[in-house]
Motif scaffolding. Sequence first.
Motif, short mmCIF file in Angstrom:
data_model
loop_
_atom_site.label_atom_id
_atom_site.label_comp_id
_atom_site.label_asym_id
_atom_site.label_seq_id
_atom_site.Cartn_x
_atom_site.Cartn_y
_atom_site.Cartn_z
N MET A 202 0.79 -1.31 0.18
CA MET A 202 0.04 -0.13 0.07
C MET A 202 0.90 1.34 0.06
O MET A 202 1.63 1.50 0.72
CB MET A 202 -0.83 -0.12 1.04
N ARG A 203 0.62 2.10 -0.66
CA ARG A 203 1.29 3.28 -0.72
C ARG A 203 0.68 4.59 -0.70
O ARG A 203 -0.80 4.56 -0.80
CB ARG A 203 1.89 3.50 -2.37
N PRO A 204 1.15 5.74 -0.22
CA PRO A 204 0.15 6.82 0.23
C PRO A 204 0.04 7.52 -1.14
O PRO A 204 0.58 7.47 -2.17
CB PRO A 204 1.28 7.72 0.98
N PRO A 205 -1.14 8.30 -1.17
CA PRO A 205 -1.50 8.98 -2.53
C PRO A 205 -1.21 10.14 -2.71
O PRO A 205 -1.81 11.13 -2.86
CB PRO A 205 -3.32 9.03 -2.08
N ILE A 206 0.33 9.89 -2.83
CA ILE A 206 1.01 11.30 -3.51
C ILE A 206 0.87 11.62 -4.87
O ILE A 206 0.40 12.77 -5.06
CB ILE A 206 2.72 11.04 -3.05
N ASP A 207 0.91 10.53 -5.72
CA ASP A 207 0.75 10.91 -7.16
C ASP A 207 -0.42 11.49 -7.66
O ASP A 207 -1.65 10.49 -7.19
CB ASP A 207 1.16 9.42 -7.93
N SER A 208 -0.58 12.51 -8.14
CA SER A 208 -1.81 13.27 -8.62
C SER A 208 -2.65 13.45 -7.26
O SER A 208 -3.89 13.86 -7.49
CB SER A 208 -2.54 12.25 -9.65
N GLY A 209 -1.95 13.55 -6.31
CA GLY A 209 -2.96 13.93 -4.86
C GLY A 209 -2.71 15.24 -4.52
O GLY A 209 -1.76 16.25 -5.10
N THR A 210 -3.25 15.71 -3.36
CA THR A 210 -3.02 17.04 -2.86
C THR A 210 -2.26 16.78 -1.40
O THR A 210 -2.87 16.05 -0.56
CB THR A 210 -4.35 17.73 -2.32
N VAL A 211 -1.03 17.50 -1.20
CA VAL A 211 -0.40 17.23 -0.26
C VAL A 211 -0.02 18.50 0.62
O VAL A 211 0.35 19.55 0.15
CB VAL A 211 1.05 16.76 -0.60
N LEU A 212 -0.25 18.53 1.92
CA LEU A 212 0.03 19.79 2.85
C LEU A 212 1.12 19.39 3.58
O LEU A 212 1.17 18.41 4.16
CB LEU A 212 -1.30 19.74 3.69
N GLN B 293 10.61 18.14 -4.03
CA GLN B 293 10.65 16.47 -4.70
C GLN B 293 9.06 16.02 -4.75
O GLN B 293 9.01 15.59 -5.72
CB GLN B 293 11.44 15.61 -3.63
N LEU B 294 8.17 16.76 -4.01
CA LEU B 294 6.87 16.16 -4.37
C LEU B 294 6.22 16.85 -5.51
O LEU B 294 5.16 16.43 -6.01
CB LEU B 294 6.03 16.53 -3.16
N ALA B 295 6.69 18.25 -5.75
CA ALA B 295 6.04 18.96 -6.77
C ALA B 295 6.10 18.24 -8.16
O ALA B 295 5.48 18.36 -8.92
CB ALA B 295 6.99 20.16 -6.93
N ARG B 296 7.08 17.09 -8.29
CA ARG B 296 6.98 16.11 -9.40
C ARG B 296 6.04 15.27 -9.61
O ARG B 296 5.87 14.59 -10.72
CB ARG B 296 8.51 15.69 -9.71
N ARG B 297 5.50 15.09 -8.49
CA ARG B 297 4.49 14.01 -8.52
C ARG B 297 2.96 14.56 -8.02
O ARG B 297 1.87 13.85 -8.57
CB ARG B 297 5.01 12.83 -7.21
N ALA B 298 2.82 15.29 -7.12
CA ALA B 298 1.51 15.82 -6.70
C ALA B 298 0.82 16.42 -7.78
O ALA B 298 1.42 17.05 -8.46
CB ALA B 298 1.63 16.34 -5.41
N ARG B 299 -0.45 16.68 -7.45
CA ARG B 299 -1.48 17.54 -8.46
C ARG B 299 -1.30 18.80 -7.78
O ARG B 299 -1.44 19.93 -8.41
CB ARG B 299 -2.88 16.92 -8.25
N THR B 300 -1.48 18.96 -6.18
CA THR B 300 -1.51 20.46 -5.76
C THR B 300 -0.74 20.07 -4.17
O THR B 300 -0.81 19.18 -3.69
CB THR B 300 -2.92 20.64 -5.21
N LEU B 301 0.04 21.20 -4.20
CA LEU B 301 0.82 21.20 -3.01
C LEU B 301 0.27 22.49 -2.26
O LEU B 301 0.04 23.63 -2.63
CB LEU B 301 2.14 21.61 -3.09
N VAL B 302 -0.10 22.02 -0.62
CA VAL B 302 -0.48 23.40 0.10
C VAL B 302 0.67 23.59 0.91
O VAL B 302 1.02 22.90 1.75
CB VAL B 302 -1.75 22.83 1.14
N LEU B 303 1.26 24.78 0.61
CA LEU B 303 2.56 25.14 1.53
C LEU B 303 2.31 25.97 2.76
O LEU B 303 1.52 26.89 2.45
CB LEU B 303 3.61 25.93 0.63
N VAL B 304 2.78 25.56 4.07
CA VAL B 304 2.19 26.24 5.14
C VAL B 304 3.50 26.58 6.03
O VAL B 304 4.61 25.88 6.28
CB VAL B 304 1.22 25.38 6.07
#
Length: 293
Positions: A1-11, A26-37
């Motif tokens: 089982m893998r975390p839903p990083i690819d095409s997902g939204t990561v905070l 590094q996540l920018a190459r995989r995620a659909r959206t990044l929430v930067l806090v």
Amino acid sequence: MRPPIDSGTVLITGASSGIGRELARQLARRARTLVLVARREERLEALRDELLERNPTLGVVVERCDLAQPDEVDSLLDSLHRHLVRVDVLVNNAGLGDYGLYEQESWARIHQMVQVNVTAPLLLTHRLLRRMVERKRGGILNIGSCWARAFLPGLAVYNGTKHFLDGFTESLRLELMGTGVVVTQVAPGPVDTEFNEVAGTQTLAGRAPSWLRISAAQCAREALEGFDRARPLVHPGLAYRWLVRMSSLMPRGVLRAAGLPAARQLRHGTSLLDPAHPDTGQRVLLAGGPEGV
């Protein structure tokens, strides 16, 4: 089982510098959206521009938030809900530490550390986790510390908060078995960040031998590799991993004895962070770097 990083939204909390910034890159190459806090909005905006230049199709949401203020954390989450931002993966990266004798610390500073290192991850996880369980997919990546299972005089509060995060993450992982939510803890050792340049002081990481230190980029890369494999605990850096394995064989009494010289130095006014600087109340931000909160 893998975390839903690819095409997902990561905070990512503490995304403006150090490990958090490298995770975002590094996540920018995989995620659909990044929430930067983080607190420093200008740093987040510069990072957003950098990421979009390299990844034009990436969605980037910048959220200024002081994680030491639970009301601001609530406002952040309410804002994401209003804008229909569904978080698939939460990265609790921000960390705040202080070096000095406990009785000399101000209560305001102690409270701030507990809010950032304990309350903020708890609140974010609590508000976001239920939806992940309902969707049967999600991920929680907690960036802890090498001190989560050890101790060092001068870092009593920081150590305590990281011990808490360790126990919380391990127990939460067991609770979420079979739900589709991946939980991983990263416990970095000495990581080179920009703190030395910003503060002009010698940090714990800076005093570690060069063969033990790793870059923030390597730390982020190994953290994500372990997360992708759903590993419970990641110790980035080969030399540091072996050191952890060796120290785990030591009785607790031996670890206590090993800390006595440091305790005596600290009590008599000599800072381990900077031997030339007798200020035992010296401030140091750990893990996320000085802008990592």
